[in-house]
Design a protein around this motif. Structure first.
Motif, PDB file in Angstrom:
ATOM      1  N   ILE A 292      -3.073  -3.452  -7.235  1.00  0.00           N
ATOM      2  CA  ILE A 292      -2.230  -2.379  -6.994  1.00  0.00           C
ATOM      3  C   ILE A 292      -2.708  -1.204  -5.960  1.00  0.00           C
ATOM      4  CG2 ILE A 292      -3.210  -1.269  -9.194  1.00  0.00           C
ATOM      5  CD1 ILE A 292       0.516  -1.113  -8.008  1.00  0.00           C
ATOM      6  N   GLN A 293      -4.027  -1.162  -6.119  1.00  0.00           N
ATOM      7  CA  GLN A 293      -4.642   0.113  -5.404  1.00  0.00           C
ATOM      8  C   GLN A 293      -4.470  -0.218  -3.663  1.00  0.00           C
ATOM      9  OE1 GLN A 293      -6.469  -1.879  -7.405  1.00  0.00           O
ATOM     10  NE2 GLN A 293      -6.543   0.064  -9.028  1.00  0.00           N
ATOM     11  N   SER A 294      -4.182  -1.368  -3.269  1.00  0.00           N
ATOM     12  CA  SER A 294      -3.845  -1.605  -1.884  1.00  0.00           C
ATOM     13  C   SER A 294      -2.422  -1.467  -1.512  1.00  0.00           C
ATOM     14  CB  SER A 294      -4.271  -3.045  -1.307  1.00  0.00           C
ATOM     15  OG  SER A 294      -3.198  -3.850  -1.989  1.00  0.00           O
ATOM     16  N   ILE A 295      -1.557  -1.112  -2.315  1.00  0.00           N
ATOM     17  CA  ILE A 295      -0.084  -0.815  -2.210  1.00  0.00           C
ATOM     18  C   ILE A 295      -0.079   0.611  -2.041  1.00  0.00           C
ATOM     19  CG2 ILE A 295       2.014  -1.121  -2.983  1.00  0.00           C
ATOM     20  CD1 ILE A 295       0.990  -3.771  -3.967  1.00  0.00           C
ATOM     21  N   HIS A 296       0.626   1.212  -0.880  1.00  0.00           N
ATOM     22  CA  HIS A 296       0.817   2.709  -0.944  1.00  0.00           C
ATOM     23  C   HIS A 296       2.215   2.860  -1.068  1.00  0.00           C
ATOM     24  CE1 HIS A 296       0.533   6.765   0.030  1.00  0.00           C
ATOM     25  NE2 HIS A 296       1.445   6.666   1.031  1.00  0.00           N
ATOM     26  N   VAL A 297       2.339   3.846  -2.244  1.00  0.00           N
ATOM     27  CA  VAL A 297       3.841   4.193  -2.708  1.00  0.00           C
ATOM     28  C   VAL A 297       3.895   5.602  -2.408  1.00  0.00           C
ATOM     29  CG1 VAL A 297       5.543   4.106  -4.517  1.00  0.00           C
ATOM     30  CG2 VAL A 297       3.864   2.372  -4.219  1.00  0.00           C
ATOM     31  N   SER A 298       4.703   6.060  -1.515  1.00  0.00           N
ATOM     32  CA  SER A 298       4.716   7.668  -1.152  1.00  0.00           C
ATOM     33  C   SER A 298       5.388   8.333  -2.142  1.00  0.00           C
ATOM     34  CB  SER A 298       5.775   7.749   0.148  1.00  0.00           C
ATOM     35  OG  SER A 298       7.062   7.286  -0.172  1.00  0.00           O
ATOM     36  N   GLN A 299       5.417   9.778  -2.308  1.00  0.00           N
ATOM     37  CA  GLN A 299       5.883  10.487  -3.172  1.00  0.00           C
ATOM     38  C   GLN A 299       7.389  10.374  -3.420  1.00  0.00           C
ATOM     39  OE1 GLN A 299       3.240  11.502  -5.159  1.00  0.00           O
ATOM     40  NE2 GLN A 299       4.870  12.226  -6.807  1.00  0.00           N
ATOM     41  N   ASP A 300       8.239   9.993  -2.439  1.00  0.00           N
ATOM     42  CA  ASP A 300       9.682   9.952  -2.314  1.00  0.00           C
ATOM     43  C   ASP A 300       9.952   8.580  -2.941  1.00  0.00           C
ATOM     44  OD1 ASP A 300      10.113  12.444  -1.176  1.00  0.00           O
ATOM     45  OD2 ASP A 300      10.755  11.345   0.917  1.00  0.00           O
ATOM     46  N   GLU A 301       9.202   7.690  -2.509  1.00  0.00           N
ATOM     47  CA  GLU A 301       9.472   6.160  -3.073  1.00  0.00           C
ATOM     48  C   GLU A 301       9.321   6.146  -4.706  1.00  0.00           C
ATOM     49  OE1 GLU A 301       8.333   3.540   0.891  1.00  0.00           O
ATOM     50  OE2 GLU A 301       6.653   4.118  -0.666  1.00  0.00           O
TER      51      GLU A 301
END
Lengths: 763, 763
Positions: free
Chosen positions: B679-688
């Motif tokens: 999960i650490q390798s997946i970037h999820v932005s604040q908007d997302e």
């Protein structure tokens, strides 16, 4: 294969026939257009048969759990030891029954052949051989008549090899009377008479049925036929345990028949098991080993060489010397070709037998006619044999050959008629002769004629109302054309040493048998063990696999065909591959009659007495008197359990009134197993009808459920893997919306053009 | 066997470690007083290992069903053909790997023995044999050093025979790296070096592991190690299919090792399968047959007799002539006695190895130390062998014997040292010599000393950080004492002809192997096929069964012992017999983190990122925002699926905004299988994070469930039969109350005094 079809054969003859199914069917048909079967015969008589589904799931309830909790570790060990003891007994008894059959057949057949031979010898010189023919035919017909009479009039389920019936039993469908003592007795006598009567049959298949009956009897510690209860092994009086022992019995039967203990285990597993359990497998293996060992010891003693253990099975393929008869890589394509031939001939055999069976179902269903047909076949078999022997001019020197009853006929002195070795002999001996007689013992014409005639005779014979197996005739047909093939090869290759006709006879036998019955793994091992040699493992596997693939292209295996003809709700290994589009909602029966946890006795009696319905399991829901809607699922109770409750009058008001009321024990259920009385035999007074009955303690409080959205393959997998009888379908709020039974799952199959629905008999 | 125990080892190191378990445990302990295990070692390092559970249940979802519905009958046939092709490839490659190992070992070992022999011959006359010893020990130690180095530093999972690891894999627990290409390479090189290095090991066990890796690789049509994706066989990229192929690979490995295709199938089934499927079994059998056939063909060509197919396996027990060596009924008690001896010696072996393994876990866990220990064992093995040979005065005439490297030493010309045939040889050859050398080839003293020494050497060797199997050393120990036993019998009975020492060597080998590994059915068949003779089937079965029963009385089988030492959550065949008192409520983990059907992305990311928890499956419940209580179960979604969803950003708001958003396909899940990114390798932005994610299409909409009241055996049966990873526990209203995972079921076992709880590693 177009047959008369009435529209009703497509209707779902569901367990819940009082239910309005029209809407459901309509929904099915609009959503998923499915092909209608156009080759499944419809027969009212067969569809009206009632089979019983077995319940491999424990139907665990409070009583059961209480008992299990009381039993400590040591007691479990006792149970485990009992299981082993039962398996040993199954093995020993099966072995003894096999010995009995073998010895009696050997003596009676020997007597018959000696009488006929003397007669033929007498009349050969002075003419009048037609009298010998008459004698032979009459002897055969009268012996077969007795065999057929007892089967047709006393116990029809003893007909045939019994393998389809045992397959069904292991699959979870009990054909009535299939594991009764009476069936065993008729089976054993019947098979002896069939073989002695000279039919094209073997005594090996029936051993599997015999072993199963023995296992079912011993494991229950009582015989309902003899009305004897030995009060032992009561723990095993339920479907789960009984079926495990029947697996062991079937394996012991194969083991005794072919001297193939490992093959027996694999047969049991291939045909029956769904959940592989290591401990169970060991017990099955143990029973198999004991069975072949018992047979071996007794027959060795009988044959006078007490200690050498030289007769491991009823049929022994004899010693294949792997040095002389090894195979080389070049022969592998030849073996595969033989597999193809076996597959085609097997499919032809099955197709002919299918038509014949259809004919029989339609026209020969009266027992007298069945007996007459059996006598006719016996007489024709003798006549064909006689004519073939008479017309054959294939004389072979008698010296060095192993013929049991050499017929000289018109041969020179010191010679015998080679056709007679094939026809004038028990089929077992003929097979072994074809495998082992030195090159040149048979002339190609003899073999060709023999194959042709025996093929049709065997095909005609299978399905007669006599107790008899198809293994040996198949092997014999295959051995004959295989030997012919080997001789041709030897001729083509100018007598190469590798083209040993005996080896090709073995491969032909494997190919033909594989083409007819379509087993692979277990049959490979059985053949390997019967030859006593693992060298042929690879070619036999190739041959069997090819025969299966080729045969399956045309028509089903013989056993599966007969199972389907009987409209048995048989569950195959997997749901049809294209059935993902169906969900539990579409296959389930709905609505379902539910019971409340505390139910009025009258209601229970009425539900059970309703002849139009035929439920065997009822979901139990929360007793909520002030709402009419279906409430959450609390458990599942079986018809048989309800009957026991009614019989013992375990009613709530009564309990309040009298303190001496006996509490129901698990033993009460076990004593009633497996023949629960019908509801009509239980008298419930009008007062009692107003009592209440508390089901909490007796129901299974945690039945397996599936949501409505579950796909058919998923439901199928759950049902098959756990051996269920009932599977409750619930909605999101855990409310009962339907019930899936064996029939709901078994009726789908993959036809040539998509998913088809079969019409099946009741369960 | 009392070992240090910290209280924490009794705590449930549950999957849901963020959950307050105290109440639950308290409830457990008051309700059901259970014994605490007093012999299970506790090792922080092992408990901190993280295994991965496999999911044999399809995790069927909308995407999958849509794909299945699209696929028609013809496409399914293609899939089926692909399965057969893969099995053929598995067979061929496994056979070739076995050939490679065999040929390389034969040449290298030959070279080594020739060098040492020349040296010994040289120094025998002029003295200075200590130099020969030094040469031998150094050669062995250096070869073993290389073998140990690659295992210890590159791929520690390649150590040992790999059978426990494959057993775990087939059971449903994946030990990290166990089916990687790198493991295969190290395994193959490692086993060659171990055998050449003269350790008391065999090359047969590792074949099973090699076959499994080959199967896992081929069936996926790609290698993640090599970063090559051939874009084939994508349909098979899920646990169910992969595990089926691994079964086939394991069977092919056994088949190549012992020339035992049927034994291979049974091994696979006995060790792995829970749901027996006929089609699967045939494919496994096919792979096995192809494997032994490939090996046979290639080795036959290599040995110069191209067409005779005389080398079916890596080890071949040679020809047992059943006429000369048949057995009689009187010998059966003797065989049973040998089984008892084998069981006791096997239990002793296992107990010693247990202590040794405990010692190793505690003190020898650094790779360098492991390499040093392996070198030490190699040097000691050579020294012991040398000293034994040196001290032995057992000279035998060289004529007519089949010794490969006859050492003359101090024997007269034309004679050789008999001890050297046992020690100065690969163990495979020694076994065959013990079986087949004519009576009188060994003197009893030699055999006794050899048994004693080899027993301790083999025991010390198993568990070293080298790639090696225990089958052959076990057979060798057993063959030695069995032969000794035979000689004694022959002496006692004044040289009776039936007391052939070779036959007793075979029975001793079976007894010893059975006493150590405790397999029965598969081992019986393997031994039967390796001897190429079914005559010995019954006595071998008796011996193996006795050895198992006697051995089980003392201590577990070697493989099970090692599996338990690794704290693997291994599911046995059945729940402990006395566990009926436990219910799902008591064994489940609770409370469970549930997701709503339409969930906030941020919530999902937070749940997955929570390092204190380690959930792999999440029940999906109805999205009902206005109630805080847990709602009805709607489905189940896996961590891996959520990760793929996050990676592809399948968010609802996004879809509304952009029309080009790519729809997720099943292929996206398959491409990620089996190494899903963390999960650490997946970037999820604040908007997302504020977007919503709709799980309906991706979750399994009909997960199997059990009610809280279901007893442990019932839950166990469901879990085991269907190969589940998660089982949701629901209450009467279908609301989620807990989750049962593999660990919850695996931790109970039946100890000497009742039910015990084990501490297990994480999954």
């Amino acid at each position: 294969m177009s047959l008369e079809l009435t529209p009703s054969s497509f209707l779902r003859i569901g367990q819940l026939s009082n239910v309005d199914l029209n809407e459901d069917i309509h929904e099915l048909e609009t959503e998923v257009p499915r092909q209608r079967p156009n080759e499944i015969p419809h027969n009212e008589k067969l569809l009206s048969l009632k089979y019983e589904s077995l319940d491999y799931d424990n139907s665990e309830n409070q009583l059961f759990l209480e008992e299990e909790r009381r039993i400590n570790h040591a007691a479990f060990r006792t149970v485990e030891i009992k299981r082993w003891v039962i398996c040993a007994m199954i093995g020993i008894l099966t072995g003894l029954v096999a010995c009995f059959i073998d010895i009696v057949v050997e003596n009676l057949a020997g007597l018959k052949y000696r009488v006929v031979k003397d007669n033929i010898d007498k009349f050969t010189a002075k003419g009048g051989l037609s009298f010998s023919l008459l004698l032979w035919a009459t002897l055969n017909a009268s012996v077969v008549m007795v065999g057929s009479l007892i089967v047709a009039f006393i116990e029809p389920v003893a007909a045939g090899s019994g393998i389809p019936q045992i397959k069904c039993y292991l699959n979870g469908v009990k054909i009535p009377h299939v594991v009764r003592l009476k069936t065993l007795v008729i089976k054993v006598c019947g098979v002896i008479l069939s073989v002695v009567g000279g039919l094209a049959v073997g005594k090996e298949g029936p051993m599997i049925h015999s072993g199963s009956v023995i296992a079912a009897g011993i494991s229950q510690g009582r015989s309902t036929s003899l009305k004897r209860d030995f009060k032992i092994f009561e723990y095993f009086r339920r479907d789960t345990e009984k079926r495990d022992f029947v697996s062991a019995g079937a394996a012991a039967g194969v083991s005794a028949a072919f001297g193939a203990p490992v093959g027996g285990v694999l047969f049991s597993l291939e045909e029956g098991a769904s959940f592989w359990n290591q401990f169970l497998t060991w017990r099955i293996f143990f029973a198999s080993m004991i069975s072949t060992f018992t047979l071996n010891s007794v027959l060795s003693v009988y044959h006078g060489n007490a200690w050498d253990l030289s007769s491991p099975g009823l049929i022994n393929f004899g010693r294949f010397d792997s040095e002389k008869m090894g195979y080389t890589i070049q022969e592998i394509p030849i073996f595969i070709f033989m597999g193809v031939v076996g597959g085609i001939l097997g499919a032809l055999f099955n197709a002919l037998n299918y038509w014949l069976t259809m004919f029989r179902i339609r026209y020969i269903h009266r027992p007298c006619l069945q007996v007459v047909e059996a006598m006719l076949v016996a007489a024709v078999t003798a006549t064909v044999g006689f004519v073939m022997i008479y017309c054959s001019r294939d004389c072979q020197p008698i010296q060095g050959s192993s013929v049991a009853y050499p017929l000289q006929l018109f041969c020179a002195d010191g010679e015998y008629n080679s056709m007679a070795t094939a026809f004038f002999n028990t089929p077992e001996k003929s097979v072994v002769n074809l495998f082992h007689d030195p090159p040149g013992s048979y002339n190609p014409m003899t073999l060709g004629m023999f194959t042709l005639m025996y093929f049709f005779l065997a095909c005609w014979t299978y399905g007669l109302t006599v107790s008899a197996g198809v293994f040996i005739p198949s092997l014999l047909i295959g051995a004959a054309w295989g030997r012919l093939f080997g001789i041709s090869l030897s001729y083509l290759t100018r007598g190469s040493i590798w083209a040993d006709p005996g080896k090709y006879a073995l491969m032909g036998a494997a190919a033909q048998l594989g083409g007819i019955v379509r087993m692979t793994l277990s049959l490979t091992v059985i053949m390997m063990e019967a030859t006593g040699n693992v060298t042929y493992g690879f070619p036999i596997m190739l041959v069997l696999m090819t025969a299966k693939i080729v045969g399956d292209y045309f028509v089903e295996g013989l056993y599966d065909m007969h199972i389907q003809l009987q409209s048995v709700p048989f569950l195959h290994w997997e749901a049809p591959v294209t059935s993902h589009s169906l969900t539990a909602r579409e296959v389930m029966s709905t609505p379902v009659t539910c019971l409340r946890r505390i139910e009025r006795v009258g209601t229970v009696v009425d539900i059970l007495s309703d002849t139009s319905s035929n439920h065997n399991g009822f979901p139990v829901v929360e007793s909520n008197p002030d709402t009419t809607q279906v409430a959450g699922l609390r458990g599942l109770i079986l018809r048989s359990q309800l009957i026991v409750l009614l019989k013992h009058k375990v009613f709530v008001e009564r309990a309040n009134r009298s303190l001496v009321q006996r509490r129901l024990k698990l033993k009460d259920f076990r004593d009633a197993y497996p023949r629960f009385p019908p509801i009509q035999s239980i008298h419930v007074s009008q007062d009692e009808r107003e009592c209440m009955i508390d089901l909490s303690e007796f129901m299974n409080p945690s039945p397996y459920t599936v949501p409505q959205e579950a796909s058919l393959p998923r439901v199928f997998k759950l049902f098959r893997a756990l051996g269920l009888r009932h599977l409750v379908v619930v909605d999101n709020r855990n409310e009962v919306v339907g019930m899936v039974t064996r029939k709901d799952l078994a009726r789908y199959r993959l036809g040539k053009e998509g998913l088809e629905e079969l019409s099946l008999a009741q369960t």
